[in-house]
Design an enzyme around this catalytic site. Structure first.
Site, mmCIF file in Angstrom:
data_model
loop_
_atom_site.group_PDB
_atom_site.id
_atom_site.type_symbol
_atom_site.label_atom_id
_atom_site.label_comp_id
_atom_site.label_asym_id
_atom_site.label_seq_id
_atom_site.Cartn_x
_atom_site.Cartn_y
_atom_site.Cartn_z
ATOM 1 C CB THR A 221 62.623 46.670 -16.039
ATOM 2 O OG1 THR A 221 61.221 46.851 -15.800
ATOM 3 C CG2 THR A 221 63.328 48.004 -15.972
ATOM 4 C CD GLU B 212 54.515 43.941 -7.328
ATOM 5 O OE1 GLU B 212 54.430 43.857 -6.101
ATOM 6 O OE2 GLU B 212 55.549 43.646 -7.972
ATOM 7 C CE LYS C 17 59.567 49.859 -15.251
ATOM 8 N NZ LYS C 17 58.293 50.073 -14.619
ATOM 9 C CG ASN D 117 60.170 52.013 -11.810
ATOM 10 O OD1 ASN D 117 59.056 52.522 -11.821
ATOM 11 N ND2 ASN D 117 60.361 50.709 -11.874
ATOM 12 C CB CYS E 6 60.087 47.604 -9.874
ATOM 13 S SG CYS E 6 59.307 46.178 -10.652
ATOM 14 C CG ASP F 250 63.629 48.899 -12.244
ATOM 15 O OD1 ASP F 250 64.231 47.806 -12.308
ATOM 16 O OD2 ASP F 250 62.437 49.029 -12.550
HETATM 17 N N1 NAD Z 1 55.967 43.786 -10.727
HETATM 18 C C1 NAD Z 1 55.869 44.988 -11.241
HETATM 19 O O1 NAD Z 1 55.202 45.859 -10.660
HETATM 20 C C2 NAD Z 1 56.560 45.350 -12.530
HETATM 21 C C3 NAD Z 1 56.179 46.527 -13.190
HETATM 22 C C4 NAD Z 1 56.833 46.867 -14.362
HETATM 23 C C5 NAD Z 1 57.866 46.085 -14.849
HETATM 24 N N2 NAD Z 1 58.241 44.957 -14.172
HETATM 25 C C6 NAD Z 1 59.338 44.159 -14.724
HETATM 26 O O2 NAD Z 1 58.783 43.037 -15.416
HETATM 27 C C7 NAD Z 1 59.606 41.877 -15.224
HETATM 28 C C8 NAD Z 1 58.788 40.785 -14.575
HETATM 29 O O3 NAD Z 1 58.339 41.235 -13.320
HETATM 30 P P1 NAD Z 1 57.178 40.497 -12.521
HETATM 31 O O4 NAD Z 1 56.891 41.324 -11.322
HETATM 32 O O5 NAD Z 1 56.062 40.140 -13.444
HETATM 33 O O6 NAD Z 1 57.931 39.182 -12.069
HETATM 34 P P2 NAD Z 1 57.332 37.910 -11.347
HETATM 35 O O7 NAD Z 1 58.404 37.357 -10.510
HETATM 36 O O8 NAD Z 1 56.006 38.245 -10.717
HETATM 37 O O9 NAD Z 1 57.029 36.917 -12.553
HETATM 38 C C9 NAD Z 1 58.002 36.391 -13.378
HETATM 39 C C10 NAD Z 1 57.586 34.972 -13.745
HETATM 40 O O10 NAD Z 1 58.510 34.479 -14.716
HETATM 41 C C11 NAD Z 1 58.700 33.097 -14.462
HETATM 42 N N3 NAD Z 1 59.937 32.711 -15.150
HETATM 43 C C12 NAD Z 1 61.215 32.990 -14.827
HETATM 44 N N4 NAD Z 1 62.060 32.519 -15.756
HETATM 45 C C13 NAD Z 1 61.299 31.934 -16.706
HETATM 46 C C14 NAD Z 1 61.569 31.257 -17.910
HETATM 47 N N5 NAD Z 1 62.810 31.102 -18.368
HETATM 48 N N6 NAD Z 1 60.541 30.755 -18.642
HETATM 49 C C15 NAD Z 1 59.268 30.894 -18.199
HETATM 50 N N7 NAD Z 1 58.943 31.522 -17.059
HETATM 51 C C16 NAD Z 1 59.939 32.038 -16.320
HETATM 52 C C17 NAD Z 1 58.725 33.001 -12.950
HETATM 53 O O11 NAD Z 1 58.427 31.693 -12.515
HETATM 54 C C18 NAD Z 1 57.627 34.011 -12.572
HETATM 55 O O12 NAD Z 1 56.368 33.392 -12.447
HETATM 56 C C19 NAD Z 1 60.807 42.366 -14.403
HETATM 57 O O13 NAD Z 1 61.820 42.756 -15.291
HETATM 58 C C20 NAD Z 1 60.261 43.581 -13.677
HETATM 59 O O14 NAD Z 1 61.284 44.497 -13.350
HETATM 60 C C21 NAD Z 1 57.593 44.552 -13.036
#
Ligand code: NAD
Length: 442
Positions: free
Chosen positions: A183, A206, A259, A263, A315, A319
């Site tokens: 996001t 999640e 997005k 949210n 989030c 957000d």
């Molecule tokens: N969790 C949700 O419900 C959800 C829903 C929609 C959007 N998002 C968005 O998606 C994005 C990710 O969220 P998430 O919940 O999957 O995060 P998360 O923390 O579960 O996963 C992110 C992963 O990225 C890895 N990481 C960080 N920097 C890195 C790099 N440079 N190279 C490789 N790996 C790296 C971390 O180790 C981690 O495992 C965020 O922007 C979030 O706002 C999340």
């Protein structure tokens, strides 16, 4: 996984006649097995399912993408990796070695029954690796799914990790399509000034991450719709969705706004029903009756209306706060700016109410930190803010940790037991339980 033969056929866009031909069985027989009640034990059903499943694979191979690199193996990155690896060669990279090992061993990283099922039962073309620039080479699409935390200094989501990755990728791979799933604040993707970088927001919940990828509420494509690679990505996502989700093309700025406004609406709805609940508590009237009465209006709807301690999680808070910053230049924005404030005062009200009930001292037991029943994620849970407010007032707080304390001891030691969502295991100490869960559901 609850996908039926009918689901699969519809997903493929096939009529029953076409499906019966593919499975090489008479139409009448096909119709019968498709509507079979005891289908799990029916070998003909399984045979037809396998053939249609293969047919989907062949169809997706017609897509010009053969390989994908996903950066970040979290909720977003892992679920899209699993989704795509049914059809493409997918490598997912993460800086966390434990996560890499888990994916390669097909062990779950978090609670998600569909990912567990796919890990066990599907042949996925998925490997995980630690970051390695060599992996940027020869990939048709590179998907970025790393965290974008709230940056207190700018008041916006911190997208610096994405900018760094895009720069690094472009030193090695000039032309692949880069898809940002993380996001971002409105205007970020444009600022990269690269026509082969697009933004496609993720809307998963999640605990249901793969399910929501298989059955997306919508597919939002932020990018130039005349760009062949962007169109190809849209086609790929459509063909992966089992519910023929509606696809909308728009600019990257509009997609980023979709997005954030989505949210923020959810945060507002939580804050709204929580304020309704605070009103009911204050007037000593029944919040449940009011919520039910309000929600029967179909324009309002009987969902996402269960009061809580406040919205939390990874989030919604960040957000919403990022959008609030971008709304500051809009002279008539009052509502959105007040959502975060309302959420904070809800938590203060709940903490104050608990302190009153304890007459200023006692032990508060935290049965579970996570806000939702189906998720094991504790990130930024609202209950943690309530705990720090209680601790500021010198209230003792204990956590139920099964490996350290029996549930019986936890119940005995707690004067009040705090749960955002009620759990039947607390039935025998009902009078100690403090929750605002009116409907015993999310
Ligand atoms: N969790 C949700 O419900 C959800 C829903 C929609 C959007 N998002 C968005 O998606 C994005 C990710 O969220 P998430 O919940 O999957 O995060 P998360 O923390 O579960 O996963 C992110 C992963 O990225 C890895 N990481 C960080 N920097 C890195 C790099 N440079 N190279 C490789 N790996 C790296 C971390 O180790 C981690 O495992 C965020 O922007 C979030 O706002 C999340």
């Amino acid at each position: 996984m609850d996908m039926t033969l009918k689901d699969l056929r519809i997903h493929k866009g096939l009529t029953q006649i076409e499906a019966s031909r593919i499975c090489n069985i008479p139409l009448r027989t096909y119709k019968r097995i498709e509507s079979s009640v005891t289908y799990l034990n029916n070998p003909k059903y399984q045979y037809a399912f396998e053939l249609l499943d293969k047919y989907v694979v062949n169809k997706n191979n017609e897509c010009s993408f053969n390989s994908a690199l996903v950066i970040g193996a979290g909720y977003v990155g892992l679920s899209i990796s699993v989704l795509l690896s049914q059809y493409l060669d997918v490598t997912v990279i993460d800086i966390n070695k434990d996560k890499v090992d888990c994916v390669n061993n097909r062990e779950p990283l978090f609670k998600d029954k569909d990912i567990e099922d796919y890990f066990k039962n599907k042949r996925l073309r998925l490997t995980a690796s630690l970051p390695n620039k060599e992996l940027y080479k020869d990939k048709d699409i590179i998907i970025i799914a790393i965290p974008t935390d709230f940056n207190k200094e700018t008041g916006l989501l911190d997208t610096s990790g994405i900018s760094n990755l895009v720069k690094e990728i472009r030193t090695i791979n000039k032309h692949s399509l880069i898809v940002i799933k993380s996001t971002c604040y409105v205007g970020f993707t444009d600022s990269l000034n690269d026509k082969n970088v697009m933004f496609s927001p993720e809307f998963l919940r999640e605990g249901h991450a793969l399910h929501d990828n298989l059955y997306p509420s919508r597919i939002i494509i932020g990018g130039d719709k005349n760009n062949k690679k962007v169109k190809e990505y849209a086609k790929l996502m459509q063909s992966c969705s089992l519910n023929r989700a509606k696809t909308l093309y728009m600019s990257t700025k509009e997609a980023e706004a979709v997005k954030l406004f989505s949210n923020t609406y959810l945060a507002m709805r939580v804050a709204y029903f929580n304020e309704l609940d605070s009103f009911a508590m204050n007037h000593d009237i029944d919040a449940k009756s009011i919520v039910e009465g309000v929600s029967l209006d179909p324009r309002i709807g009987d969902y996402y209306n269960n009061p809580s301690f406040g919205y939390g999680g990874y989030c919604l808070p960040k957000d919403t706060d990022s959008l609030i910053t971008q709304m500051k230049s809009i002279s008539n924005s009052e509502l959105i700016s007040s959502i975060s404030h309302s959420n904070q005062s809800r938590k203060e009200m709940i903490a104050g109410d608990i302190i009153n009930r304890l007459n200023g001292h006692g032990v508060v037991g935290i049965y579970s930190i996570q806000s939702k029943k189906d998720s094991d994620n504790k990130r930024y849970a609202a209950i943690l803010d309530i705990v720090s407010l209680l601790k500021d007032r010198n209230i003792n707080v204990i956590y139920y940790q099964p490996h350290e304390m029996s549930l019986d001891d936890f119940k005995k030691q707690s004067d009040i037991i705090l749960v955002n969502r009620y759990h039947p295991l607390l039935e025998d100490v009902k009078e100690k339980v403090y929750t605002r869960d009116l409907f015993l559901r999310d």
